[in-house]
Design a protein around this motif. Structure first.
Motif, PDB file in Angstrom:
ATOM      1  N   MET A  99       0.938  -1.342  -0.222  1.00 23.91           N
ATOM      2  CA  MET A  99      -0.197   0.011  -0.140  1.00 23.91           C
ATOM      3  C   MET A  99       0.799   1.317  -0.056  1.00 23.91           C
ATOM      4  N   GLU A 100       0.629   2.065  -0.999  1.00 23.51           N
ATOM      5  CA  GLU A 100       1.494   3.202  -1.077  1.00 23.51           C
ATOM      6  C   GLU A 100       0.736   4.475  -0.274  1.00 23.51           C
ATOM      7  N   ASP A 101       1.696   5.187   0.331  1.00 23.90           N
ATOM      8  CA  ASP A 101       1.259   6.446   1.165  1.00 23.90           C
ATOM      9  C   ASP A 101       0.227   7.286   0.138  1.00 23.90           C
ATOM     10  N   VAL A 102       1.184   7.830  -0.844  1.00 27.44           N
ATOM     11  CA  VAL A 102       0.228   8.677  -1.830  1.00 27.44           C
ATOM     12  C   VAL A 102       0.683   8.331  -3.329  1.00 27.44           C
ATOM     13  N   ILE A 103      -0.029   8.256  -4.120  1.00 29.39           N
ATOM     14  CA  ILE A 103       0.389   8.094  -5.694  1.00 29.39           C
ATOM     15  C   ILE A 103       0.173   9.718  -6.169  1.00 29.39           C
ATOM     16  N   ILE A 104       1.110   9.943  -6.838  1.00 29.76           N
ATOM     17  CA  ILE A 104       0.963  11.185  -7.811  1.00 29.76           C
ATOM     18  C   ILE A 104       0.982  10.693  -9.351  1.00 29.76           C
ATOM     19  N   VAL A 105      -0.305  11.026  -9.994  1.00 29.48           N
ATOM     20  CA  VAL A 105      -0.074  10.755 -11.313  1.00 29.48           C
ATOM     21  C   VAL A 105       0.121  11.873 -12.284  1.00 29.48           C
ATOM     22  N   GLY A 106       1.356  11.845 -12.785  1.00 27.11           N
ATOM     23  CA  GLY A 106       1.991  12.956 -13.545  1.00 27.11           C
ATOM     24  C   GLY A 106       3.158  13.336 -12.948  1.00 27.11           C
ATOM     25  N   GLY A 107       4.455  13.575 -13.744  1.00 29.78           N
ATOM     26  CA  GLY A 107       5.603  13.943 -13.124  1.00 29.78           C
ATOM     27  C   GLY A 107       6.380  15.010 -13.910  1.00 29.78           C
ATOM     28  N   GLY A 108       5.346  15.938 -14.038  1.00 28.25           N
ATOM     29  CA  GLY A 108       5.814  17.208 -14.620  1.00 28.25           C
ATOM     30  C   GLY A 108       6.319  18.259 -13.223  1.00 28.25           C
ATOM     31  N   ILE A 109       6.415  19.529 -13.562  1.00 29.46           N
ATOM     32  CA  ILE A 109       6.896  20.445 -12.491  1.00 29.46           C
ATOM     33  C   ILE A 109       5.995  20.063 -11.274  1.00 29.46           C
ATOM     34  N   SER A 110       4.554  20.359 -11.549  1.00 25.93           N
ATOM     35  CA  SER A 110       3.492  20.054 -10.539  1.00 25.93           C
ATOM     36  C   SER A 110       3.601  18.639  -9.647  1.00 25.93           C
ATOM     37  N   GLY A 111       3.519  17.664 -10.355  1.00 26.81           N
ATOM     38  CA  GLY A 111       3.675  16.649  -9.890  1.00 26.81           C
ATOM     39  C   GLY A 111       5.046  16.078  -8.902  1.00 26.81           C
ATOM     40  N   LEU A 112       6.294  16.715  -9.508  1.00 26.39           N
ATOM     41  CA  LEU A 112       7.414  16.502  -8.784  1.00 26.39           C
ATOM     42  C   LEU A 112       7.561  17.556  -7.719  1.00 26.39           C
ATOM     43  N   ALA A 113       7.066  18.586  -7.860  1.00 22.21           N
ATOM     44  CA  ALA A 113       7.144  19.509  -6.737  1.00 22.21           C
ATOM     45  C   ALA A 113       6.195  18.950  -5.490  1.00 22.21           C
ATOM     46  N   CYS A 114       5.097  18.620  -5.800  1.00 20.08           N
ATOM     47  CA  CYS A 114       4.070  17.892  -4.903  1.00 20.08           C
ATOM     48  C   CYS A 114       4.996  16.799  -4.268  1.00 20.08           C
ATOM     49  N   GLY A 115       5.370  15.965  -4.932  1.00 23.80           N
ATOM     50  CA  GLY A 115       6.295  14.858  -4.279  1.00 23.80           C
ATOM     51  C   GLY A 115       7.511  15.212  -3.434  1.00 23.80           C
ATOM     52  N   LEU A 116       8.098  16.191  -3.722  1.00 26.58           N
ATOM     53  CA  LEU A 116       9.080  16.780  -3.021  1.00 26.58           C
ATOM     54  C   LEU A 116       8.710  17.328  -1.558  1.00 26.58           C
ATOM     55  N   ARG A 117       7.532  18.078  -1.619  1.00 27.72           N
ATOM     56  CA  ARG A 117       6.962  18.786  -0.577  1.00 27.72           C
ATOM     57  C   ARG A 117       6.688  17.695   0.394  1.00 27.72           C
ATOM     58  N   GLU A 135       4.707   8.644 -14.268  1.00 27.26           N
ATOM     59  CA  GLU A 135       4.801   9.700 -15.307  1.00 27.26           C
ATOM     60  C   GLU A 135       4.897   8.824 -16.755  1.00 27.26           C
ATOM     61  N   LYS A 136       3.967   9.256 -17.741  1.00 29.64           N
ATOM     62  CA  LYS A 136       3.765   8.716 -18.804  1.00 29.64           C
ATOM     63  C   LYS A 136       4.904   8.898 -19.731  1.00 29.64           C
ATOM     64  N   GLU A 137       5.571  10.073 -19.697  1.00 30.86           N
ATOM     65  CA  GLU A 137       6.741  10.321 -20.724  1.00 30.86           C
ATOM     66  C   GLU A 137       7.872   9.569 -20.216  1.00 30.86           C
TER      67      GLU A 137
END
Length: 208
Positions: free
Chosen positions: A1-19, A31-33
């Motif tokens: 079980m993951e804590d949080v899954i972020i769909v999309g690894g652009g600037i918003s997704g990466l910034a969210c993941g970092l925070r 991230e699809k790309e």
């Protein structure tokens, strides 16, 4: 079980993941790309949006140029305007690469080339592609967001953008508006250090 899954690894997704990682939460980013910075973008930002400063995430070395004036071309008229707050052109690919590396150092798991096809609601959790389980999913996957579709949010309006970079001399950034050529849109020309970011964007499907 993951804590949080972020769909999309652009600037918003990466910034969210970092925070989240800085707060002790371990997110998984999908991230699809396969390459960072792969998106039509004018690469121009303001330093503040409300009380939020872009420099909380944007390293100074990603800034290409700073501007306090801009040119607007509306039909056959040209206007030079002083700006209330500076504009900055940035190197988006460098920005995303730095965010990516910071996330990895904080232990964020990032899977590139991993397009999300399906989100399902189970009894006490959400399941992504019958592979990942979590109780929280963050949608940072842009216009055709599968997360948006999952929660039943329909797209009411849409647009498109194309951009490319050309070698050119440094000038003030320009925005050109002409409804006969670009209905409900504009052309931009934003100078970087050694290139010009040239693009077109519109919310209309009819382009002459």
């Amino acid at each position: 079980m993951e804590d949080v899954i972020i769909v999309g690894g652009g600037i918003s997704g990466l910034a969210c993941g970092l925070r989240l990682a800085e707060e002790g939460i371990s997110p998984l980013v999908l991230e699809k790309e396969r390459e960072l910075g792969h998106k039509a973008c004018g690469e121009m930002v303001v330093d503040h949006v409300g009380t939020f400063s872009i420099f909380e995430f944007l390293p100074k070395r990603c800034i290409e140029r700073k501007f306090e004036r801009i040119i607007f071309k509306f039909y056959d008229r040209e206007y030079v305007r002083e700006l209330f707050t500076p504009l900055f052109t940035i190197n988006r690919k460098k920005f995303e690469t730095i965010l990516y590396r910071k996330c990895k150092r904080k232990g964020v798991v990032i899977k590139v080339g991993r397009k999300v096809e399906k989100i399902e609601r189970k009894k006490n959790f959400l399941c992504i592609d019958n592979e990942f389980n979590t109780r929280i999913v963050v949608g940072a996957d842009g216009f055709n967001s599968i997360v948006r579709k999952f929660i039943g949010e329909k797209i009411k309006e849409f647009g498109f953008a194309l951009s490319l970079k050309l070698s050119c001399k440094r000038k003030l950034p320009e925005i050109v508006i002409n409804k006969h050529i670009i209905p409900q849109g504009y052309v931009w020309k934003f100078p970087l250090k050694k290139e010009i970011n040239f693009g077109i964007g519109s919310v209309s499907s009819k382009i002459n």
